[in-house]
Design a protein around this motif. Structure first.
Motif, PDB file in Angstrom:
ATOM      1  N   GLN A 225      30.946 -12.926   8.409  1.00 53.29           N
ATOM      2  CA  GLN A 225      31.145 -13.227   9.815  1.00 53.29           C
ATOM      3  C   GLN A 225      32.166 -12.260  10.412  1.00 53.29           C
ATOM      4  O   GLN A 225      33.120 -11.862   9.755  1.00 53.29           O
ATOM      5  CB  GLN A 225      31.642 -14.672  10.009  1.00 53.29           C
ATOM      6  CG  GLN A 225      30.677 -15.737   9.538  1.00 53.29           C
ATOM      7  CD  GLN A 225      30.768 -15.985   8.042  1.00 53.29           C
ATOM      8  OE1 GLN A 225      31.853 -16.125   7.501  1.00 53.29           O
ATOM      9  NE2 GLN A 225      29.618 -16.055   7.371  1.00 53.29           N
ATOM     10  N   VAL A 226      31.945 -11.908  11.672  1.00 59.05           N
ATOM     11  CA  VAL A 226      32.841 -11.024  12.416  1.00 59.05           C
ATOM     12  C   VAL A 226      33.246 -11.711  13.699  1.00 59.05           C
ATOM     13  O   VAL A 226      32.406 -12.253  14.426  1.00 59.05           O
ATOM     14  CB  VAL A 226      32.152  -9.674  12.749  1.00 59.05           C
ATOM     15  CG1 VAL A 226      33.129  -8.758  13.481  1.00 59.05           C
ATOM     16  CG2 VAL A 226      31.629  -9.003  11.501  1.00 59.05           C
ATOM     17  N   GLU A 227      34.556 -11.680  13.995  1.00 56.38           N
ATOM     18  CA  GLU A 227      35.040 -12.260  15.243  1.00 56.38           C
ATOM     19  C   GLU A 227      36.145 -11.378  15.799  1.00 56.38           C
ATOM     20  O   GLU A 227      37.041 -10.930  15.074  1.00 56.38           O
ATOM     21  CB  GLU A 227      35.583 -13.670  15.005  1.00 56.38           C
ATOM     22  CG  GLU A 227      36.087 -14.333  16.293  1.00 56.38           C
ATOM     23  CD  GLU A 227      36.676 -15.704  16.055  1.00 56.38           C
ATOM     24  OE1 GLU A 227      37.127 -16.339  17.024  1.00 56.38           O
ATOM     25  OE2 GLU A 227      36.709 -16.145  14.890  1.00 56.38           O
ATOM     26  N   SER A 228      36.080 -11.115  17.077  1.00 57.69           N
ATOM     27  CA  SER A 228      37.090 -10.323  17.766  1.00 57.69           C
ATOM     28  C   SER A 228      37.876 -11.225  18.704  1.00 57.69           C
ATOM     29  O   SER A 228      37.294 -11.887  19.573  1.00 57.69           O
ATOM     30  CB  SER A 228      36.430  -9.184  18.550  1.00 57.69           C
ATOM     31  OG  SER A 228      37.394  -8.411  19.207  1.00 57.69           O
ATOM     32  N   ASN A 232      42.563  -8.435  17.548  1.00 53.42           N
ATOM     33  CA  ASN A 232      42.261  -8.338  16.125  1.00 53.42           C
ATOM     34  C   ASN A 232      40.774  -8.534  15.895  1.00 53.42           C
ATOM     35  O   ASN A 232      40.120  -9.327  16.585  1.00 53.42           O
ATOM     36  CB  ASN A 232      43.022  -9.390  15.313  1.00 53.42           C
ATOM     37  CG  ASN A 232      44.511  -9.117  15.271  1.00 53.42           C
ATOM     38  OD1 ASN A 232      44.928  -7.965  15.170  1.00 53.42           O
ATOM     39  ND2 ASN A 232      45.307 -10.170  15.343  1.00 53.42           N
ATOM     40  N   LEU A 233      40.270  -7.836  14.899  1.00 51.41           N
ATOM     41  CA  LEU A 233      38.891  -8.019  14.463  1.00 51.41           C
ATOM     42  C   LEU A 233      38.944  -8.664  13.083  1.00 51.41           C
ATOM     43  O   LEU A 233      39.480  -8.080  12.130  1.00 51.41           O
ATOM     44  CB  LEU A 233      38.164  -6.670  14.404  1.00 51.41           C
ATOM     45  CG  LEU A 233      36.677  -6.723  14.038  1.00 51.41           C
ATOM     46  CD1 LEU A 233      35.882  -7.360  15.167  1.00 51.41           C
ATOM     47  CD2 LEU A 233      36.157  -5.314  13.741  1.00 51.41           C
ATOM     48  N   THR A 234      38.412  -9.861  12.970  1.00 51.61           N
ATOM     49  CA  THR A 234      38.457 -10.600  11.714  1.00 51.61           C
ATOM     50  C   THR A 234      37.089 -10.584  11.044  1.00 51.61           C
ATOM     51  O   THR A 234      36.070 -10.879  11.679  1.00 51.61           O
ATOM     52  CB  THR A 234      38.892 -12.057  11.962  1.00 51.61           C
ATOM     53  OG1 THR A 234      40.159 -12.066  12.603  1.00 51.61           O
ATOM     54  CG2 THR A 234      38.988 -12.818  10.642  1.00 51.61           C
ATOM     55  N   ILE A 235      37.075 -10.218   9.757  1.00 49.25           N
ATOM     56  CA  ILE A 235      35.859 -10.241   8.955  1.00 49.25           C
ATOM     57  C   ILE A 235      36.086 -11.199   7.806  1.00 49.25           C
ATOM     58  O   ILE A 235      37.077 -11.107   7.083  1.00 49.25           O
ATOM     59  CB  ILE A 235      35.519  -8.830   8.431  1.00 49.25           C
ATOM     60  CG1 ILE A 235      35.225  -7.884   9.594  1.00 49.25           C
ATOM     61  CG2 ILE A 235      34.348  -8.877   7.465  1.00 49.25           C
ATOM     62  CD1 ILE A 235      34.976  -6.439   9.168  1.00 49.25           C
ATOM     63  N   GLN A 236      35.169 -12.143   7.633  1.00 46.97           N
ATOM     64  CA  GLN A 236      35.307 -13.146   6.585  1.00 46.97           C
ATOM     65  C   GLN A 236      34.039 -13.234   5.740  1.00 46.97           C
ATOM     66  O   GLN A 236      32.920 -13.120   6.243  1.00 46.97           O
ATOM     67  CB  GLN A 236      35.593 -14.527   7.194  1.00 46.97           C
ATOM     68  CG  GLN A 236      36.958 -14.628   7.877  1.00 46.97           C
ATOM     69  CD  GLN A 236      37.223 -16.022   8.402  1.00 46.97           C
ATOM     70  OE1 GLN A 236      36.399 -16.592   9.114  1.00 46.97           O
ATOM     71  NE2 GLN A 236      38.377 -16.578   8.045  1.00 46.97           N
TER      72      GLN A 236
END
Length: 791
Positions: A225-228, A232-236
């Motif tokens: 999953q990617v969330e901006s 910050n850009l978060t990858i989980q």
């Protein structure tokens, strides 16, 4: 040997590994828990173009000349300061890309590399039972930094990615990415920014004429999953993630105000990212390697080295073995070619003092183009190591500088033609620097960079034999530079033509009562550079079949230039008068220009005077100074002396860049002035070729300066003057095989006293006997021959 390798992450900037595509630069640190890519773009300079006050230096020029005639050197030095101008603008850092891992910082089996054969950096390590890898490159065809992150166990990538800058900037979120927007400063004075200034997010930039920039980051992940959010850009829970970073600036040209529309930059970046992400990562990587190797693979260099102590980090290996490690000698040679490709591609800006890599808002010497040696030195390996395309950014900059330089000499001195002084920048600054009388004329007032830069135009023709380039691009610029010299020269009491005022860059002399001065008449370097330009103009005119009154004027002026002189110590005299040196071991050897890179001194008493001068100067020096001395001793055919310089160069310097401890290399093998200057890398690469192949005398000489430690080897794909590509192999320090490819119909002359067996595709072998110590071959375009020399 094509690999820089380390078992630890970079702690400082001079341990990080450089990537570049000519326009975008990045320093890859390789941290475990926190990864950093420090970013650059080659048009990010302070500015806009300066609107200088009107200068009219004709009265000061006349006064200085009068004072020099009266040998009032102190007064002349002071009067010269009235002709100083503003400093150049400064090269700026773009920012940083940070990747924060959520796996802690305790890792095993850490390995960090830079493969200069593919222009790709890698980081690998293990945490627990999971292997993590990072791979990065900057694509020239697709104009992006690409970073691929993987974990050996599925869904174990958990990352927080951010962007920042030391410039005025703001970040914003986009779907699956981030945007960094900012502006450069309008001025470059030291109080505007400080090296340790912390980044501050600015909501508004206000009215500014400075360059605007935008960096745009996008991510593609596998089963995650990617969330901006909030910058910050978060990858989980990803197994593989690929980051794509592009940058665009509002630079419109050296003589234009930058644009102010961020929407235009957004449009450019979106198009770049769309193109790069329309193909797979592997296709992007393949296109990058293919494009890069089309340049890099042209030249190979081997000394038959063994892979000694491969378990050591590259910097440890260099420090332990020095120039005895022939694999490191090979690596540093190709590293110079790698750096030139990475920092100077056609359509981009020339490589500056630091190539394309800079992390400071107040870089050393503004990371500008220093024209009294350093910029020219950056391009010494361009033609000889078969990277003519990488020379083009400098040649274009010279053409642009001739415009600003023409305006400058008209306004300042009331003269025709063009020149520039000690420094230039993105905006093609041509004025003297020094500020309001604060500088020293030894470096601030030196109007000879135009003639020196014109040597690069002529060299490009000599190696390429491109008559269209010579006629349409080179000769008009060379003619303008020569016109300035014709009008700048004055007649001395003996009827010779000299320059006045004159300095020998960054050096001083003693005159009466032990007083030190820098401004005098007729420095040797001035006269050598002008002799060089006049000679090349005459040769160019002959090629182009131009014969007119102006050409005759140049020929007459060349004959009237003050002759070279040998001083009381047997040295080549540095000034018109045989002054004592303030610094006998000074790093500059400006007055030896005529021996290298020039061609005025090729034999006889003056060449011996060059030898004596180098002996008096000594072998110590900064990184680039060692490189120049290396090239000079190669011209003197003293391979052992060159090898002695290599032992100094192959020395790892402390990463504390502000501490001056002498020349050498940083842990990432970038050249140490110190601080970092890239010219040391480039001059070394040029010097290696000069040790093995020389062509400046009108013929090719093989192995002129081979040290006894280089018993066998090959150097293939290098260029020599006349449009030839050449490969040479040797055994027992004797030439065994030579291959020549002709890129333009011409005659190649090889110095040799041995009989050669000539082989040519589709033709029988034939023997050629030397005549008066030379072998000549008339060759057609694209013809290829091999010459096997008898033992």
């Amino acid at each position: 040997m094509n690999l820089l390798t380390y078992r630890k992450a970079a702690k400082g900037w001079t341990e990080a590994l450089p990537l570049g595509n000519g326009r975008i630069g990045a320093m890859h640190f390789g941290g475990v828990e926190t990864e950093r890519f420090q970013l650059n773009e080659d048009t990010l300079w302070s500015g806009p173009p300066q609107s200088n006050k009107e200068y009219n230096d004709q009265a000061s020029l006349k006064r200085v000349r009068q004072l020099l005639d009266e040998e009032k050197y102190e007064e002349a030095n002071d009067e010269t300061k009235n002709m100083f101008g503003p400093y150049t603008q400064s090269y700026m850092p773009l920012g940083n890309l940070f990747i924060q891992y959520q796996h802690g910082d305790t890792a095993q089996n850490y390995h960090r590399t830079l493969d200069i054969k593919e222009a790709i950096s890698n980081v690998k390590y293990t945490i627990g039972k999971i292997d993590y890898t990072r791979e990065a490159f900057i694509s020239h065809p697709h104009e992006v930094l690409a970073v691929r992150l993987t974990s050996s166990v599925p869904k174990q990538l958990n990352l927080i990615i951010s962007l920042d800058s030391l410039l005025k900037y703001k970040t914003s979120d986009i779907s699956d990415g981030l945007v960094l927007q900012g502006v450069c400063p309008e001025r470059c004075d030291p109080v505007y920014f400080h090296e340790n200034e912390q980044p501050v997010i600015y909501g508004e930039f206000g009215e500014t004429k400075a360059i605007h920039f935008e960096g745009r980051l996008a991510a593609v992940v596998e089963d995650g999953q990617v969330e901006s959010s909030k910058g910050n850009l978060t990858i989980q829970h990803a197994t593989t993630a690929v980051l794509y970073f592009s940058v665009a600036t509002s630079f419109n040209g050296f003589d234009q105000l930058p644009g102010t529309d961020f929407e235009e930059l957004t449009f450019k970046n979106a198009a770049i990212l769309s193109k790069a992400m329309s193909i797979s990562y592997e296709q992007l990587k393949e296109a990058h390697i293919r494009d890069y190797q089309a340049l890099y693979n042209r030249v190979d260099f081997s000394l038959g080295s063994e892979n000694l102590e491969a378990a050591l980090d590259t910097d440890e290996r260099v420090q332990k073995n020095g120039a005895n490690d022939l694999a490191m000698v090979e690596l540093l040679f190709q590293y110079g070619r790698y750096l030139l490709i990475a920092s100077s591609r056609e359509g981009a800006q020339p490589a500056n003092l630091q190539g394309i890599w800079n992390d400071l808002t107040r870089a050393p010497w503004s990371s500008n183009y220093t024209l009294n040696i350093n910029t020219e030195m950056n391009y010494w390996p361009a033609e000889v190591t078969n990277l003519s395309e990488c020379h083009r950014p400098l040649l274009q900059a010279v053409k642009e500088l001739s415009v600003t330089g023409g305006n400058m000499v008209k306004k300042r001195y009331g003269l025709n033609g063009w020149t520039a002084h000690h420094n230039t920048d993105l905006w093609r600054h041509a004025d003297p620097v020094g500020g309001e009388r604060h500088g020293d004329p030894s470096w601030a007032f030196w109007p000879m960079s135009g003639p020196w830069l014109c040597r690069h135009l002529w060299e490009h023709y000599l190696y390429s034999q491109d008559k269209v380039f010579l006629a349409e691009e080179a000769f008009p610029v060379m003619k303008g530079s020569a016109q300035f010299c014709l009008e700048w020269l004055i007649e001395d009491e003996n009827g010779y033509l000299i320059t006045s005022p004159s300095t020998s860059p960054e050096h001083h002399f003693y005159f009466a009562d032990g007083q030190a001065g820098s401004v005098t008449k007729g420095s040797t370097m001035d006269l050598q550079i002008i002799w060089d330009l006049f000679s090349n103009c005459l040769a160019a005119a002959a090629v182009l079949e131009i014969e007119d009154e102006w050409i005759h004027q140049v020929g007459s002026a060349k004959e009237r230039l003050h002759p070279l002189q040998i001083g009381k110590y047997g040295q080549l005299q540095e000034w018109l008068m045989d002054f004592e040196d303030v610094e006998p071991h000074h790093r500059h050897v400006s007055h030896l220009y005529g021996a290298y890179p020039g061609e005025q001194i090729v034999d006889g008493p003056f060449l011996e005077a060059v030898r004596q001068t180098l002996n008096r100067r000594g072998d110590a020096g900064t990184g680039w100074s060692l490189g120049w001395k290396m090239c000079l001793w190669a011209r003197l055919k003293d391979g052992e002396r060159v090898n002695a310089l290599l032992y100094q160069l192959f020395n790892i310097v402390s990463a504390q860049r502000e501490v001056f401890v002498g020349g050498g290399l940083y842990p990432n093998l970038l050249g140490a002035h110190p601080p970092f200057q890239i010219d040391g890398n480039f001059s070394y690469t040029a010097g290696v070729v000069e040790m093995i192949v020389q062509s400046h005398k009108g013929f090719v000489e093989l192995l002129p300066a081979l040290p006894s430690t280089w018993l066998k080897g090959t150097l293939s794909g290098v260029k020599v003057r006349g449009g030839f590509e050449l490969s040479v192999s040797w055994e027992g320090m004797q030439v065994s095989l030579v291959e020549v490819i002709c890129h333009a119909e011409n005659v190649i002359i090889l110095k040799s006293s041995k009989t050669a067996v000539v082989r040519e595709d589709g033709k029988d072998e034939r023997k050629i006997e030397p005549v008066d110590g030379f072998i000549s071959l008339t060759m057609n375009k694209n013809q290829k021959v091999q010459l096997q020399f008898e033992k």
